[in-house]
Design a protein around this motif. Structure first.
Motif, PDB file in Angstrom:
ATOM      1  N   ALA A 193     -19.062  19.565   0.150  1.00  0.00           N
ATOM      2  CA  ALA A 193     -19.174  19.080   1.526  1.00  0.00           C
ATOM      3  C   ALA A 193     -17.804  19.039   2.198  1.00  0.00           C
ATOM      4  CB  ALA A 193     -19.809  17.685   1.532  1.00  0.00           C
ATOM      5  N   LEU A 194     -16.792  18.611   1.459  1.00  0.00           N
ATOM      6  CA  LEU A 194     -15.441  18.566   2.020  1.00  0.00           C
ATOM      7  C   LEU A 194     -14.932  19.971   2.327  1.00  0.00           C
ATOM      8  CD1 LEU A 194     -13.765  15.787  -0.157  1.00  0.00           C
ATOM      9  CD2 LEU A 194     -14.483  15.617   2.229  1.00  0.00           C
ATOM     10  N   ASP A 195     -15.230  20.913   1.450  1.00  0.00           N
ATOM     11  CA  ASP A 195     -14.829  22.299   1.711  1.00  0.00           C
ATOM     12  C   ASP A 195     -15.449  22.786   3.013  1.00  0.00           C
ATOM     13  OD1 ASP A 195     -13.330  22.414  -0.599  1.00  0.00           O
ATOM     14  OD2 ASP A 195     -14.884  23.406  -1.793  1.00  0.00           O
ATOM     15  N   TRP A 196     -16.708  22.437   3.236  1.00  0.00           N
ATOM     16  CA  TRP A 196     -17.372  22.854   4.478  1.00  0.00           C
ATOM     17  C   TRP A 196     -16.720  22.179   5.682  1.00  0.00           C
ATOM     18  CZ3 TRP A 196     -20.035  20.210   8.306  1.00  0.00           C
ATOM     19  CH2 TRP A 196     -20.659  21.028   9.273  1.00  0.00           C
ATOM     20  N   LEU A 197     -16.456  20.888   5.572  1.00  0.00           N
ATOM     21  CA  LEU A 197     -15.829  20.170   6.683  1.00  0.00           C
ATOM     22  C   LEU A 197     -14.475  20.782   7.037  1.00  0.00           C
ATOM     23  CD1 LEU A 197     -16.679  16.475   5.755  1.00  0.00           C
ATOM     24  CD2 LEU A 197     -17.447  17.696   7.806  1.00  0.00           C
ATOM     25  N   LYS A 198     -13.715  21.136   6.037  1.00  0.00           N
ATOM     26  CA  LYS A 198     -12.409  21.744   6.298  1.00  0.00           C
ATOM     27  C   LYS A 198     -12.562  23.087   7.011  1.00  0.00           C
ATOM     28  CE  LYS A 198      -7.978  22.899   4.132  1.00  0.00           C
ATOM     29  NZ  LYS A 198      -7.241  22.151   5.177  1.00  0.00           N
ATOM     30  N   SER A 199     -13.621  23.822   6.658  1.00  0.00           N
ATOM     31  CA  SER A 199     -13.834  25.147   7.247  1.00  0.00           C
ATOM     32  C   SER A 199     -14.207  25.077   8.725  1.00  0.00           C
ATOM     33  CB  SER A 199     -14.922  25.897   6.476  1.00  0.00           C
ATOM     34  OG  SER A 199     -16.228  25.378   6.762  1.00  0.00           O
ATOM     35  N   VAL A 200     -14.694  23.930   9.189  1.00  0.00           N
ATOM     36  CA  VAL A 200     -15.121  23.814  10.592  1.00  0.00           C
ATOM     37  C   VAL A 200     -14.197  22.889  11.398  1.00  0.00           C
ATOM     38  CG1 VAL A 200     -17.524  24.322  10.064  1.00  0.00           C
ATOM     39  CG2 VAL A 200     -16.761  21.942  10.064  1.00  0.00           C
ATOM     40  N   GLN A 201     -13.013  22.611  10.869  1.00  0.00           N
ATOM     41  CA  GLN A 201     -12.051  21.798  11.617  1.00  0.00           C
ATOM     42  C   GLN A 201     -11.605  22.541  12.871  1.00  0.00           C
ATOM     43  OE1 GLN A 201      -8.518  20.834   9.361  1.00  0.00           O
ATOM     44  NE2 GLN A 201      -7.978  19.095  10.674  1.00  0.00           N
ATOM     45  N   ASN A 202     -11.540  21.841  13.998  1.00  0.00           N
ATOM     46  CA  ASN A 202     -11.148  22.457  15.261  1.00  0.00           C
ATOM     47  C   ASN A 202      -9.640  22.672  15.346  1.00  0.00           C
ATOM     48  OD1 ASN A 202     -13.781  22.576  16.239  1.00  0.00           O
ATOM     49  ND2 ASN A 202     -13.657  20.576  17.251  1.00  0.00           N
TER      50      ASN A 202
ATOM     51  N   SER B 185     -30.715  10.654  -5.222  1.00  0.00           N
ATOM     52  CA  SER B 185     -31.150  12.033  -5.393  1.00  0.00           C
ATOM     53  C   SER B 185     -31.647  12.616  -4.078  1.00  0.00           C
ATOM     54  CB  SER B 185     -32.254  12.106  -6.447  1.00  0.00           C
ATOM     55  OG  SER B 185     -32.729  13.426  -6.590  1.00  0.00           O
ATOM     56  N   TRP B 186     -32.414  11.826  -3.309  1.00  0.00           N
ATOM     57  CA  TRP B 186     -32.928  12.323  -2.027  1.00  0.00           C
ATOM     58  C   TRP B 186     -31.779  12.723  -1.119  1.00  0.00           C
ATOM     59  CZ3 TRP B 186     -32.191  11.268   3.064  1.00  0.00           C
ATOM     60  CH2 TRP B 186     -33.060  11.907   3.955  1.00  0.00           C
ATOM     61  N   LEU B 187     -30.757  11.882  -1.047  1.00  0.00           N
ATOM     62  CA  LEU B 187     -29.621  12.199  -0.184  1.00  0.00           C
ATOM     63  C   LEU B 187     -28.936  13.477  -0.656  1.00  0.00           C
ATOM     64  CD1 LEU B 187     -27.745  11.510   2.133  1.00  0.00           C
ATOM     65  CD2 LEU B 187     -26.442  10.036   0.576  1.00  0.00           C
ATOM     66  N   SER B 188     -28.760  13.624  -1.950  1.00  0.00           N
ATOM     67  CA  SER B 188     -28.110  14.822  -2.492  1.00  0.00           C
ATOM     68  C   SER B 188     -28.892  16.086  -2.160  1.00  0.00           C
ATOM     69  CB  SER B 188     -27.965  14.701  -4.009  1.00  0.00           C
ATOM     70  OG  SER B 188     -27.081  13.666  -4.360  1.00  0.00           O
ATOM     71  N   THR B 189     -30.222  16.007  -2.194  1.00  0.00           N
ATOM     72  CA  THR B 189     -31.038  17.194  -1.934  1.00  0.00           C
ATOM     73  C   THR B 189     -31.060  17.593  -0.464  1.00  0.00           C
ATOM     74  OG1 THR B 189     -33.084  15.892  -1.703  1.00  0.00           O
ATOM     75  CG2 THR B 189     -32.544  16.732  -3.899  1.00  0.00           C
ATOM     76  N   GLN B 190     -30.540  16.758   0.393  1.00  0.00           N
ATOM     77  CA  GLN B 190     -30.454  17.120   1.800  1.00  0.00           C
ATOM     78  C   GLN B 190     -29.313  18.102   2.069  1.00  0.00           C
ATOM     79  OE1 GLN B 190     -32.373  15.801   4.828  1.00  0.00           O
ATOM     80  NE2 GLN B 190     -33.689  15.887   3.021  1.00  0.00           N
ATOM     81  N   GLN B 191     -28.434  18.257   1.096  1.00  0.00           N
ATOM     82  CA  GLN B 191     -27.283  19.139   1.275  1.00  0.00           C
ATOM     83  C   GLN B 191     -27.702  20.597   1.297  1.00  0.00           C
ATOM     84  OE1 GLN B 191     -24.221  18.767  -1.761  1.00  0.00           O
ATOM     85  NE2 GLN B 191     -22.633  19.274  -0.274  1.00  0.00           N
ATOM     86  N   CYS B 192     -27.103  21.357   2.198  1.00  0.00           N
ATOM     87  CA  CYS B 192     -27.398  22.794   2.307  1.00  0.00           C
ATOM     88  C   CYS B 192     -26.509  23.598   1.359  1.00  0.00           C
ATOM     89  CB  CYS B 192     -27.174  23.267   3.742  1.00  0.00           C
ATOM     90  SG  CYS B 192     -28.289  22.493   4.946  1.00  0.00           S
ATOM     91  N   GLU B 193     -26.848  24.869   1.229  1.00  0.00           N
ATOM     92  CA  GLU B 193     -26.136  25.735   0.291  1.00  0.00           C
ATOM     93  C   GLU B 193     -24.657  25.849   0.626  1.00  0.00           C
ATOM     94  OE1 GLU B 193     -28.840  26.457   1.913  1.00  0.00           O
ATOM     95  OE2 GLU B 193     -30.430  26.808   0.452  1.00  0.00           O
ATOM     96  N   ASP B 194     -24.313  25.752   1.917  1.00  0.00           N
ATOM     97  CA  ASP B 194     -22.906  25.906   2.295  1.00  0.00           C
ATOM     98  C   ASP B 194     -22.114  24.606   2.158  1.00  0.00           C
ATOM     99  OD1 ASP B 194     -23.872  24.393   4.396  1.00  0.00           O
ATOM    100  OD2 ASP B 194     -23.354  25.834   5.967  1.00  0.00           O
ATOM    101  N   GLY B 195     -22.785  23.520   1.740  1.00  0.00           N
ATOM    102  CA  GLY B 195     -22.095  22.244   1.551  1.00  0.00           C
ATOM    103  C   GLY B 195     -22.336  21.239   2.662  1.00  0.00           C
ATOM    104  N   SER B 196     -22.856  21.691   3.787  1.00  0.00           N
ATOM    105  CA  SER B 196     -23.094  20.803   4.927  1.00  0.00           C
ATOM    106  C   SER B 196     -24.380  20.006   4.743  1.00  0.00           C
ATOM    107  CB  SER B 196     -23.183  21.603   6.223  1.00  0.00           C
ATOM    108  OG  SER B 196     -24.363  22.409   6.236  1.00  0.00           O
ATOM    109  N   PHE B 197     -24.530  18.970   5.553  1.00  0.00           N
ATOM    110  CA  PHE B 197     -25.766  18.195   5.627  1.00  0.00           C
ATOM    111  C   PHE B 197     -26.274  18.261   7.065  1.00  0.00           C
ATOM    112  CE2 PHE B 197     -23.959  16.473   1.840  1.00  0.00           C
ATOM    113  CZ  PHE B 197     -24.975  15.870   1.109  1.00  0.00           C
TER     114      PHE B 197
END
Length: 422
Positions: free
Chosen positions: A137-146, A81-93
């Motif tokens: 989180a994956l959606d966020w990672l895809k959005s910041v791919q170089n 639960s602690w790890l999950s709550t570290q996630q931000c609204e946009d999906g990133s950590f």
């Protein structure tokens, strides 16, 4: 493997439907979890390790959860639960945020690509598969791919081998084909291969062939980096830290190039007597054994099929465990040792050099909800109970806790986080 990619979204919908009914039960489950280890005032009791978590809180929690799962233990719902709550609204950590209830501040707690990717791996393992939080989180990672197909430590920063590799690990852990993630026609593998040294690399020495650079130098030169090479080999074999990736070889990936990287690692380890040397610029003890990177190399070699070489270095780690102070109570160090042991041997992944790594890891944070079967009470033949008398929690509780929190809401330049593990 790849049918799981389609399943991930269905999994999220299936568990999200009863989410409102389960949220209260999830909260109650987390509260009823096992007592936690005593931590200092800077460290949340749900977090593994007592050191200041500012730069590595999410990373070390994720590695600890992966290791617990790899060793056959069920982590406390509090830890998940602690790890999950570290996630931000946009999906990133971020690397760590002290107040999960407050909105993420890009200036105070910037998004961390490495932390996000390793959290996906940990939550996929701890919750039992892809879920609403990991999908976001994956959606966020895809959005910041170089544009070169890779990722940097922070969004928008130049791609580096470590960040691109840990994202590949996140994708395969969630059942996603890394070659389907493209930016301007390029994938993470394109970014990684641009950092590999071969005979055509300007100024490269023959003994560096196969190695990967962390990033290009000022003149676009490529300098071999052992840590980056271990990360890139693991990614090239389409694997995550737990080696739960593509075992059947589906889809394109640079496995031949990854194997060349593995050969470089094997040769370097042999030359050094079984270990990698610390090479972080300005690091204390430069040139001395780098235990964390050696463990990373063991995992990479095992993934690439170089089990004999991996076993030799794993034995070296076991023989020299007492010389590594981090192996006493650092969750990231203990976690990577368990993962290296599991990747290389067929025995108990918790036992290395006569040391019970799982026992040490469990003592650094929330007591696991259940230990492996060989840890069962000899008299009663049942799972050990928590100190408060509560019995071990079933697997579904982790799904409820993780998704309830996740639906609601790197390796600092490779070196900074590594310094805490040296």
């Amino acid at each position: 493997m790849f049918p799981r990619q389609r399943r991930s979204r269905r999994f999220s919908v299936a568990v999200a439907a009863p989410l409102a009914l389960c949220a209260a039960a999830a909260a109650a489950t987390a509260v009823a979890a096992a007592p936690t280890a005593v931590a200092d005032e800077k460290t949340p009791p749900e977090l593994y390790g007592k050191a200041d978590p500012k730069f590595d809180g999410v990373w070390r929690q994720s590695v600890a959860l992966l290791a617990l799962d790899a060793a056959g233990a069920k982590p406390s719902p509090k830890a998940v639960s602690w790890l999950s709550t570290q996630q931000c609204e946009d999906g990133s950590f971020p690397a760590y945020r002290a107040d999960p209830k407050a909105k993420c501040d890009a200036k105070k707690t910037p998004a961390d690509v490495n932390a996000t990717a390793v959290a996906v791996q940990a939550l996929s393992a701890s919750i039992g598969g892809p879920n609403a939080g990991t999908d976001k989180a994956l959606d966020w990672l895809k959005s910041v791919q170089n544009k070169d197909g890779g990722w940097g430590y922070n969004p928008g920063s130049p791609s580096d081998a470590n960040s691109a590799s840990v994202v590949v690990g996140a994708l395969v852990s969630a059942g996603v084909n890394p070659t389907e993630w493209k930016k301007e026609g390029k994938t993470a593998f394109d970014a990684l291969l641009s950092l590999q040294i071969d005979k055509d690399t300007k100024g490269a020495k023959k003994d560096a062939y196969g190695a990967f650079a962390y990033q290009p130098g000022k003149g676009d030169e490529l300098d071999p980096n052992d840590d980056a090479t271990a990360a890139a080999v693991l990614a090239g074999m389409r694997q995550d830290l737990k080696l739960t990736g593509d075992k059947e070889g589906h889809g394109a990936s640079p496995k031949k190039q990854a194997d060349k990287g593995a050969e470089y690692l094997a040769a370097t380890l042999k030359k050094n007597g079984g270990y990698l040397k610390a090479a972080t610029p300005g690091a204390k003890g430069k040139g001395k054994p780098d235990y964390a990177n050696t463990a990373d190399a063991v995992i990479a070699l095992s993934a690439a099929g170089h089990k004999d070489e991996a076993k030799t270095s794993l034995d070296w780690l076991g023989d020299n465990l007492g010389k590594w102070d981090k192996a006493e109570d650092d969750p990231a160090a203990l976690g990577i040792l368990i993962l290296a042991n599991r990747a290389t041997t067929d025995g108990d992944p918790a036992q290395l050099g006569g040391t019970d790594l799982l026992k040490r890891l469990a003592a650094t944070g929330p007591k696991p909800a259940a230990m492996p079967s060989h840890e069962k009470d000899a008299d009663k033949g049942e799972e050990k109970k928590d100190d408060d008398g509560g019995s071990s929690l079933p697997t579904w509780s982790f799904i409820v806790v993780g998704v309830a929190v996740g639906a609601g809401i790197g390796i600092l330049l490779s070196g900074r986080r590594k310094k805490q593990s040296l």
